[in-house]
Motif scaffolding. Sequence first.
Motif, mmCIF file in Angstrom:
data_model
loop_
_atom_site.group_PDB
_atom_site.id
_atom_site.type_symbol
_atom_site.label_atom_id
_atom_site.label_comp_id
_atom_site.label_asym_id
_atom_site.label_seq_id
_atom_site.Cartn_x
_atom_site.Cartn_y
_atom_site.Cartn_z
ATOM 1 N N GLY A 36 -10.857 1.670 -1.852
ATOM 2 C CA GLY A 36 -10.026 1.798 -0.668
ATOM 3 C C GLY A 36 -9.490 0.474 -0.166
ATOM 4 O O GLY A 36 -8.602 0.450 0.674
ATOM 5 N N GLU A 37 -10.028 -0.628 -0.661
ATOM 6 C CA GLU A 37 -9.540 -1.947 -0.263
ATOM 7 C C GLU A 37 -8.440 -2.387 -1.217
ATOM 8 O O GLU A 37 -8.571 -2.251 -2.428
ATOM 9 C CB GLU A 37 -10.686 -2.962 -0.315
ATOM 10 N N ARG A 38 -7.365 -2.905 -0.674
ATOM 11 C CA ARG A 38 -6.278 -3.377 -1.518
ATOM 12 C C ARG A 38 -6.650 -4.691 -2.192
ATOM 13 O O ARG A 38 -7.066 -5.630 -1.524
ATOM 14 C CB ARG A 38 -5.017 -3.575 -0.696
ATOM 15 N N PRO A 39 -6.472 -4.765 -3.494
ATOM 16 C CA PRO A 39 -6.685 -6.051 -4.157
ATOM 17 C C PRO A 39 -5.492 -6.966 -3.917
ATOM 18 O O PRO A 39 -4.498 -6.575 -3.306
ATOM 19 C CB PRO A 39 -6.782 -5.657 -5.635
ATOM 20 N N GLY A 40 -5.597 -8.188 -4.404
ATOM 21 C CA GLY A 40 -4.432 -9.063 -4.389
ATOM 22 C C GLY A 40 -3.425 -8.600 -5.431
ATOM 23 O O GLY A 40 -3.628 -7.597 -6.131
ATOM 24 N N ILE A 41 -2.341 -9.329 -5.544
ATOM 25 C CA ILE A 41 -1.294 -8.955 -6.484
ATOM 26 C C ILE A 41 -0.774 -10.217 -7.164
ATOM 27 O O ILE A 41 -0.820 -11.311 -6.593
ATOM 28 C CB ILE A 41 -0.152 -8.204 -5.761
ATOM 29 N N VAL A 42 -0.303 -10.079 -8.387
ATOM 30 C CA VAL A 42 0.274 -11.190 -9.134
ATOM 31 C C VAL A 42 1.791 -11.118 -9.042
ATOM 32 O O VAL A 42 2.384 -10.056 -9.248
ATOM 33 C CB VAL A 42 -0.171 -11.160 -10.613
ATOM 34 N N PHE A 43 2.395 -12.242 -8.715
ATOM 35 C CA PHE A 43 3.853 -12.363 -8.762
ATOM 36 C C PHE A 43 4.170 -12.917 -10.145
ATOM 37 O O PHE A 43 4.065 -14.115 -10.399
ATOM 38 C CB PHE A 43 4.348 -13.299 -7.653
ATOM 39 N N ASN A 44 4.541 -12.023 -11.064
ATOM 40 C CA ASN A 44 4.647 -12.394 -12.470
ATOM 41 C C ASN A 44 6.020 -12.959 -12.813
ATOM 42 O O ASN A 44 7.031 -12.267 -12.723
ATOM 43 C CB ASN A 44 4.359 -11.172 -13.354
ATOM 44 N N VAL A 45 6.024 -14.224 -13.201
ATOM 45 C CA VAL A 45 7.244 -14.849 -13.727
ATOM 46 C C VAL A 45 6.915 -15.535 -15.058
ATOM 47 O O VAL A 45 7.476 -16.566 -15.403
ATOM 48 C CB VAL A 45 7.851 -15.863 -12.725
ATOM 49 N N ASP A 103 -3.642 0.094 14.605
ATOM 50 C CA ASP A 103 -3.365 0.809 15.852
ATOM 51 C C ASP A 103 -4.648 1.499 16.255
ATOM 52 O O ASP A 103 -5.019 2.532 15.705
ATOM 53 C CB ASP A 103 -2.235 1.822 15.642
ATOM 54 N N THR A 104 -5.361 0.935 17.207
ATOM 55 C CA THR A 104 -6.675 1.457 17.574
ATOM 56 C C THR A 104 -6.605 2.852 18.172
ATOM 57 O O THR A 104 -7.610 3.545 18.230
ATOM 58 C CB THR A 104 -7.350 0.517 18.579
ATOM 59 N N LYS A 105 -5.436 3.270 18.618
ATOM 60 C CA LYS A 105 -5.320 4.602 19.196
ATOM 61 C C LYS A 105 -5.188 5.680 18.124
ATOM 62 O O LYS A 105 -5.501 6.840 18.356
ATOM 63 C CB LYS A 105 -4.112 4.654 20.136
ATOM 64 N N LYS A 106 -4.712 5.295 16.945
ATOM 65 C CA LYS A 106 -4.457 6.285 15.895
ATOM 66 C C LYS A 106 -5.483 6.234 14.775
ATOM 67 O O LYS A 106 -5.719 7.225 14.115
ATOM 68 C CB LYS A 106 -3.057 6.070 15.324
ATOM 69 N N LYS A 107 -6.104 5.081 14.566
ATOM 70 C CA LYS A 107 -7.022 4.942 13.445
ATOM 71 C C LYS A 107 -8.446 5.243 13.878
ATOM 72 O O LYS A 107 -8.850 4.987 15.002
ATOM 73 C CB LYS A 107 -6.948 3.520 12.876
ATOM 74 N N ASP A 108 -9.231 5.763 12.943
ATOM 75 C CA ASP A 108 -10.646 5.985 13.196
ATOM 76 C C ASP A 108 -11.356 4.639 13.285
ATOM 77 O O ASP A 108 -11.014 3.700 12.552
ATOM 78 C CB ASP A 108 -11.265 6.813 12.072
ATOM 79 N N PRO A 109 -12.373 4.543 14.133
ATOM 80 C CA PRO A 109 -13.122 3.274 14.227
ATOM 81 C C PRO A 109 -13.696 2.839 12.884
ATOM 82 O O PRO A 109 -13.734 1.646 12.582
ATOM 83 C CB PRO A 109 -14.233 3.599 15.235
ATOM 84 N N GLU A 110 -14.147 3.818 12.083
ATOM 85 C CA GLU A 110 -14.710 3.474 10.773
ATOM 86 C C GLU A 110 -13.679 2.778 9.890
ATOM 87 O O GLU A 110 -13.988 1.810 9.190
ATOM 88 C CB GLU A 110 -15.236 4.727 10.075
ATOM 89 N N GLU A 111 -12.434 3.256 9.920
ATOM 90 C CA GLU A 111 -11.373 2.635 9.124
ATOM 91 C C GLU A 111 -11.040 1.238 9.638
ATOM 92 O O GLU A 111 -10.754 0.331 8.856
ATOM 93 C CB GLU A 111 -10.120 3.513 9.154
#
Length: 716
Positions: A68-77, A336-344
């Motif tokens: 569920g966590e986004r990894p980094g990304i490579v800018f490939n050139v 957005d603390t009003k829309k997201k669950d505290p766990e998220e």
Amino acid sequence: MKVAIVYNRQQKNVINLFGQLNQEKIGKKTIRRILNALKTGKHQAIALEGDKELVHHLEEFMPRVLKGERPGIVFNVSYGIQGEARYTHVPSILEMVGIPYVASGPLAHSLALDKVVSKTIFRQFGLPTADFAVLNDPGFTAPDLAYPLIVKPKNEAVSFGIRVVNNEQELREAAQVIFDKFSQPVLAEQYIDGREINVGLLGNDPPEAFPPAEIVFGESGPKVYSYEDKTGRSGREIKVECPATLSPEKTSEAQELAQKAFRVLGLRDCARVDMRMDKDGNFYILEINSLPSLGEHGSYTHAAAAVGLDYDALVNRLVEVAVARYFGTPKPPSIDTKKKDPEELVFQYLTERRDQVEKRLREWVRRSSRTSDPVGLQEAWKELQKTLENFKLKPVKHLTDERSVWTWETAKGMKNGTLLVGHLDVPIEPEAPYQGFRRVPDLLYGEGIGSSRAGLVMMEFALSALRSLRRLRNIPLGMLFYLDEGQDTRYSRDFIRAAAGEVKQVLIMRPGVLPHCFVTQRRGQIKYRLIVEGEARRLGQAGKRLEVARWTNKQIEKIIALSSRKEALAIGLTDFSMRHYPMRLPHLCRAELLMSYLDKNAAQQAEKNMREILGKEGYSWILEKVSQRPPMKEKRKSQPLVKKLLAVAGEWELPLDKKSSLWPSCAGLVPDNVGVVCGIGPVAQDLYTPQESINRISLVQRTLLLAQFLLAESKK
């Protein structure tokens, strides 16, 4: 977001060099411009050479992530170093190790780089392209094509080897140069006299087509955009005009052709389609560049500017479209603390601060506080006090002794709540060399990193996450830290026992156990000192009894033999020394013995047997207890706590299991009517050695586990 620019400029850091070497290189100035653009876009960016060390460097920069966590990304050139289909090399590595990247995948790059294959596919899908032939070797039969022809290497980019020929002799000469220099077949295609039009593409499903750009040639030389032109070595001035002077109908036609070519080759994120328009207005696709140049004067950047994307915006937009392709959204969602669950929100708070967590851990490792170092311990205590005061925690005076133990609690208090227990001292001998912080892809090393430091940092960031949601005040929570782990809690044990008696459950911040376990049962431990004294014999002097050293060793062997797997009891020798006078055999022996046990009665019986082995008729001896640590037995009161921890781990797909351990801890001081789990800290190995380390991903996993567990406790 973490973004690593991967490029190729060097050809050194490989195992061997062989075959056709890459002659296409990205400029240092372009790399710097991309790097600065990413930093302007608030990304954490670095630039890396795409060589054999790439995976190691990427793993260090963007370590393995939680589900569920986004990894980094490579800018490939990266254009590759050597060999065939070189554009595919870095993307293939990235796909193998699971790192997202900007631009096309290996298959699309290989199709686009092979001009014959791409033209064949264009023909198959009804896209216009000039007639062509493939010349495989110098003895080729002249193709049945009308001159002039244009020849180029079959698998190269940036116009390497390109030349217009007007007859068979020129054809053979030009082809021979390509055979000799590039060692690959030659593509000969019908030369289309007319205007050269490029269409840049950005995005996916469908890609956005930039306004067509026209390459405007000067009066001299052929109307072909050569490598010398692109690198400013031809001596003639070539301009890029964007938007090209085309009718709206022709503009749309060129853009639609480019989009279709992009789709049929399966390209992603970006490309540039090169085409010719003859005098009758007919377009012919020449080739498609799957890694369009981001050079300052390239047609791709000119076209982006024509739609309002300056250089920084273009670079960051490339990242966004790749992120959208991998994760379904152009940008990470805003908090957005009003829309997201505290766990998220807790999850997002911690995963966005992984670098800060490791940086803080490095700071703690550098702060030496061995058990025997009162100055270092005092400095460590001041740092911890400052940290806890920032959370507005209250000291608990009756559970605090300024010399050895301190206790704090939240505004809610700790009564019938949770107690976190850790220690500040590092139980390492004074003469041991200091081990600094160092990082490898999967492990973090350093003095006390597992035994003490990781638990401190884990607690700090778990509390920070809860404070960010304004939940910390509402949790019935206490924290106790002591300074005498290396002295077997000699001075703090009564305070630990008393503090644990005021709460419902206790989490001991000792390190986890391989592979992914916390501890529900630990053996106790007793340290003994044995002193045996006899007469000082001369060498060779006869006697009725064995000399004292041999006698002592014999008795120690019998004592060690009392170890029993069935009784979960083990005895071992940890130190042995002797004293003697000059020219005399030893007259005094001193031994340190260690007993590990689970059952108190079995330990008492073993000690009784030890004394019987030493006996009354041998030498004069003393057997004394140096220290004793009670066992932590698995108990029913701990089961609800175990279940809650496993439930949190299951919800977030964190690897977690329970296990028993031979090593003692202060968990044995927790009263029988209080639930307790030990080994909540990150998984560690080689404790108290120069190779002490923790599992790198475990640091964030266990911090998340603790934070989510305490968040759940705040709702009760």
